[in-house]
Design an enzyme around this catalytic site. Sequence first.
Site, short mmCIF file in Angstrom:
data_model
loop_
_atom_site.label_atom_id
_atom_site.label_comp_id
_atom_site.label_asym_id
_atom_site.label_seq_id
_atom_site.Cartn_x
_atom_site.Cartn_y
_atom_site.Cartn_z
N LYS A 154 37.33 27.10 47.06
CA LYS A 154 38.63 27.12 47.75
C LYS A 154 39.06 28.55 47.99
O LYS A 154 39.67 28.87 49.01
CB LYS A 154 39.67 26.36 46.93
CG LYS A 154 39.42 24.86 46.86
CD LYS A 154 40.51 24.16 46.07
CE LYS A 154 40.26 22.65 46.02
NZ LYS A 154 41.29 21.94 45.22
N ALA A 287 32.35 40.88 34.96
CA ALA A 287 32.15 40.22 33.66
C ALA A 287 33.49 39.74 33.12
O ALA A 287 34.50 40.44 33.20
CB ALA A 287 31.50 41.19 32.66
N LEU A 297 39.88 33.96 36.56
CA LEU A 297 40.02 35.40 36.74
C LEU A 297 39.09 35.96 37.81
O LEU A 297 39.36 37.03 38.37
CB LEU A 297 39.76 36.12 35.41
CG LEU A 297 40.90 36.11 34.39
CD1 LEU A 297 40.44 36.74 33.08
CD2 LEU A 297 42.11 36.87 34.94
N PRO A 564 21.22 48.14 41.21
CA PRO A 564 20.98 48.09 39.76
C PRO A 564 21.79 46.99 39.09
O PRO A 564 22.85 46.63 39.55
CB PRO A 564 21.42 49.47 39.27
CG PRO A 564 21.33 50.35 40.48
CD PRO A 564 21.69 49.48 41.64
#
Length: 564
Positions: A154, A287, A297, A564
């Site tokens: 969404k 992360a 989040l 990387p």
Amino acid sequence: MSEESKPVEPVVDETNAELKGKAIAQADPEADEHAESASEEEHEEEHAAEGSSDKKKKKKKKSKRSKVKEALTGSKSAPTDADFHKALDGLTPKEVKEFLALNPALAQEVSKASNSDNPSADQASDMLKKMSLQDIMTGLAAGGKNAKDMGSYKFWQTQPVPKFGEDNNLQEGPLRIQKVEEVDKEPSALIPGFEWVTMDLTKEEEIKEVYELLNKHYVEDDEAMFRFNYSPTILRWAMMPPGWKKEYHVGVRASQSGLLCAFISAIPVHLRVRDNVVTCSEVNFLAIHKKLRGKRLTPVLIKEITRRSNLDGIWQGLYTAGVVLPKPVSTCRYFHRAINWQKLYECGFSPLPANSKPQYQIRKYALPDDTAIKGLRPLQEKDIEAVMDLYHRYNKRFDMTPKMSREEALHWFLPKTGPGEQQAVWTYVVEDENNKITDFFSFFCIESTAIGNSKHNVIKVAYMFYYGTEVGLQDKFDKAALKKRLNDLVHDALIISKRYKFDVFNALTLMDNALFLEQQKFGAGDGQLHYYLFNYRVNPIAGGVDRKNQLDEENLSGIGLVMP
């Protein structure tokens, strides 16, 4: 963002396409039968070379479900959109639902197009028919890993990204035009108990916090056996190239404890996309603490790094992911070459093939101690202009590749390391008798934590970086000559990686890698890496694999970008 990947057994790789269609078609109930060979070593070589198994010959009328499976996974004759749409007509309502269950991205697009959270089988079939077969196959490419969607679809529907089902021959360029004055000057409010922070990676205590968050909560494989373990040295190398900005190192802390519980970063990159050069924010290292995975989040972090980039007049983004989102520019596959097979086997990284023994695998992957190419030596700063020239000329062959300044080339190929710091990248050049640099190759190091392994803590992994050779730049292109030269170069790269105690050498199917992967005994992995551009439409770019997810040595890849 890279993706954790492990080798798959040849027999598993061989039937990978069938497994992707398992919700639509039942596998042949008669198991494949392999003839026993006189020696296990011969059996392995033959199996690796042919990559096929003998099936009992049995004539029978193809079922509708088999036709759909062929349309999805590929067959002796290449399927077309018409083949796929015709096959869809034969699916039962349950099979349509199972097909969509293979890919949440497609399911979300179908729901949106039909204006229903739970579209009927007829509605779903009609929506699927409006998509091209290429879009369908792109959606299935992650082999079942899409259950872990990065954020919410969404959310992506509200963003300037291409959508599934769009024509693949559209004009390339920005999707949304904005002005800096229109950008919010303050970040969006976080949920109570959390606050935005800008991380200062020049401070040891703060880069240690980022390292610890990534080490415990970053990308891991599906079985939770391995997780990336970026050292602080590698993190600085990856996140602090020329032009880096402190503001692009974005964190979220718990207000009371001050714990760093989420992070995202970006670096500026000048990306050539076919004939256009686009200034992008290359987004990486997203992360989130595992206990906060349900707090949504991810979209908030992406919006914030986008906002900060927009304030600097950067409107395009570049990112990679192991899951399928709307909509990949390209999809590459991971390949792995064992250096220390015994250790990889003990960690559960490399399987022991059927009808084999550990000593045969150790012998198979053994490498000599000395390199073979005359004039091969480590890169020196005096070589950087020659390497830059070769890099840019060689990379003109690809559709999407970064442009580098001298300072950037020095950073990526010859970074300075302080006392006690881990080396990030290895770059070697070939200098001929006339003191001309004719070739170069590079690889970088990322360790992976072996989660819960009692014998080994980490696996030292080399990743193929950039390379170039004059052999690929002749007036008359000679693919056979290029293949031979790349195999010679990469073989020496493998020997050097062994010298520096690497355990495995990884490479994607980008650039011209398909020309050397098989010959250098790289095995196909279970990981995919999808490339995305934010706020920029680009027609699909070859990823080095065909519709069956096998190496495409004929067409190779248009991706000339390694993150990387």
